[in-house]
Scaffold this active site. Structure first.
Site, PDB file in Angstrom:
ATOM      1  N   HIS A   1       0.837  -1.206   0.000  1.00 17.26           N
ATOM      2  CA  HIS A   1       0.000   0.000   0.000  1.00 17.26           C
ATOM      3  C   HIS A   1       0.877   1.263   0.000  1.00 17.26           C
ATOM      4  O   HIS A   1       0.608   2.238  -0.705  1.00 17.26           O
ATOM      5  CB  HIS A   1      -0.873   0.051   1.258  1.00 17.26           C
ATOM      6  CG  HIS A   1      -1.884  -1.045   1.382  1.00 17.26           C
ATOM      7  ND1 HIS A   1      -1.825  -2.004   2.368  1.00 17.26           N
ATOM      8  CD2 HIS A   1      -2.988  -1.331   0.652  1.00 17.26           C
ATOM      9  CE1 HIS A   1      -2.848  -2.829   2.245  1.00 17.26           C
ATOM     10  NE2 HIS A   1      -3.574  -2.448   1.212  1.00 17.26           N
TER      11      HIS A   1
ATOM     12  N   GLN B   1      -9.530  -6.894 -10.505  1.00 17.47           N
ATOM     13  CA  GLN B   1     -10.152  -5.675  -9.967  1.00 17.47           C
ATOM     14  C   GLN B   1      -9.686  -4.449 -10.761  1.00 17.47           C
ATOM     15  O   GLN B   1     -10.492  -3.581 -11.121  1.00 17.47           O
ATOM     16  CB  GLN B   1      -9.769  -5.534  -8.491  1.00 17.47           C
ATOM     17  CG  GLN B   1     -10.055  -4.174  -7.891  1.00 17.47           C
ATOM     18  CD  GLN B   1      -9.772  -4.131  -6.410  1.00 17.47           C
ATOM     19  OE1 GLN B   1     -10.527  -4.671  -5.624  1.00 17.47           O
ATOM     20  NE2 GLN B   1      -8.684  -3.496  -6.012  1.00 17.47           N
TER      21      GLN B   1
ATOM     22  N   VAL C   1       3.973  -5.660  -4.981  1.00 16.77           N
ATOM     23  CA  VAL C   1       5.115  -5.651  -4.066  1.00 16.77           C
ATOM     24  C   VAL C   1       5.103  -6.977  -3.292  1.00 16.77           C
ATOM     25  O   VAL C   1       4.056  -7.434  -2.836  1.00 16.77           O
ATOM     26  CB  VAL C   1       5.024  -4.451  -3.088  1.00 16.77           C
ATOM     27  CG1 VAL C   1       6.213  -4.432  -2.151  1.00 16.77           C
ATOM     28  CG2 VAL C   1       4.938  -3.152  -3.875  1.00 16.77           C
TER      29      VAL C   1
END
Ligand code: AMP
Length: 283
Positions: A37, A155, A178
């Site tokens: 994130h 998505q 990541v």
């Protein structure tokens, strides 16, 4: 960093900058933030004047109530991480704020097979919930650029399709997955793995890499079967799907005719934790 729980406050704060016409970057999340994130946050910071992150565990995208209950939540730690990483605004609304009296707008769009295969098939209603929340968040934040991880490949494609179909004035920016040092894709759900499960979880990415390596030397169906068998050699794993699909439409392919434009995607239960991952082939 500003923190707002209501759309009104968030909009007001953004409005106070309106004259300067800042570029707004937006990173929607469900919290339990990790380095994956934070990479999206730093990309947004590099490309925009203001970076906004939302933390909202969206109940209407969970088809499994148990998954919703067990979803990790730690808002104070998330806020600290965002502050330390230079995020300008955290928007963390309640469910009631997003869906007053449980009501929400519906989004009826034609996606072809894009929202019906893989995640769409095994998590009925999931993408509908994702689109409703993303559209609502876009309406509040009005970002110039919105950042999404390739980790959730399908998505990303569904959101790109919504942007095109509705003509939304936002750039959808795709960010690379990541990974942990052993290759496991970072995910908030990794927190739910036992120590033993965490030690073997790398198998998913290892098999995806092998599939990339084997590539066109093996027929598609044989490669899929090989991959499923290989992952399930350890009985703690159960493969829900393993597909090789067109990168844009996500139509599963049966032959290597498409060779430059395919992606291998999988969803795997490790114990009772459902993990997804993918690799683009031949890039
Ligand atoms: P989530 O909080 O899981 O809904 O994820 C919020 C955003 O972060 C989505 O766009 C995800 O695709 C992205 N994301 C989650 N994990 C990773 C990762 N390991 N690498 C890159 N992006 C990620």
């Amino acid at each position: 960093m500003k923190e707002f729980c209501t759309a009104k406050e968030a909009k007001q704060w953004l409005k106070s900058y309106q004259k300067k016409k800042p570029k707004i970057g937006f990173v929607p999340t469900m919290g339990a933030l990790h380095v994956g994130h934070l990479r999206l946050i730093s990309q947004s910071k590099a490309e925009n004047d203001i970076t906004v992150c939302s933390v909202f565990v969206n109940p209407i995208q969970f088809n499994n109530p148990d998954d919703l209950t067990k979803y990790p939540r730690n808002l104070s730690l998330d806020a600290r991480l965002l502050r330390n990483n230079g995020c300008d605004m955290l928007f963390c609304p309640s469910v009631e704020e997003m869906y007053p009296n449980g009501k929400h707008e519906n989004i009826e769009l034609e996606f072809g097979l894009l929202d019906k295969v893989m995640e769409g098939k095994f998590r009925p209603g999931h993408f509908k919930g994702v689109l409703i929340v993303v559209k609502k968040l876009f309406d509040i934040i009005r970002p110039d650029n919105a950042y999404f991880g390739k980790k959730d490949y399908q998505q990303l494609m569904v959101i790109k399709h919504m942007k095109e179909s509705l003509g939304l004035p936002v750039n959808i920016i795709a960010c690379e997955t990541v990974r942990e040092d052993d290759g496991l894709a970072m995910s908030s759900r990794n927190l739910r793995l036992t120590i033993g499960e965490r030690q073997v979880a790398r198998r998913i990415f290892e098999v995806l890499c092998k599939v990339r390596e084997k590539g066109t030397k093996t027929p598609v169906w044989e490669l899929r079967e090989w991959a499923i068998k290989k992952i399930q050699e350890d009985s703690r794993f159960r493969v829900e799907y393993f597909e090789i699909a067109d990168r844009e439409t996500l139509m599963p392919v049966e032959s290597w005719g498409h060779r430059n434009q395919v992606v291998a995607l999988t969803a795997v239960f490790l114990g009772d934790v459902r993990l997804i991952d993918n690799v683009e082939l031949f890039s």
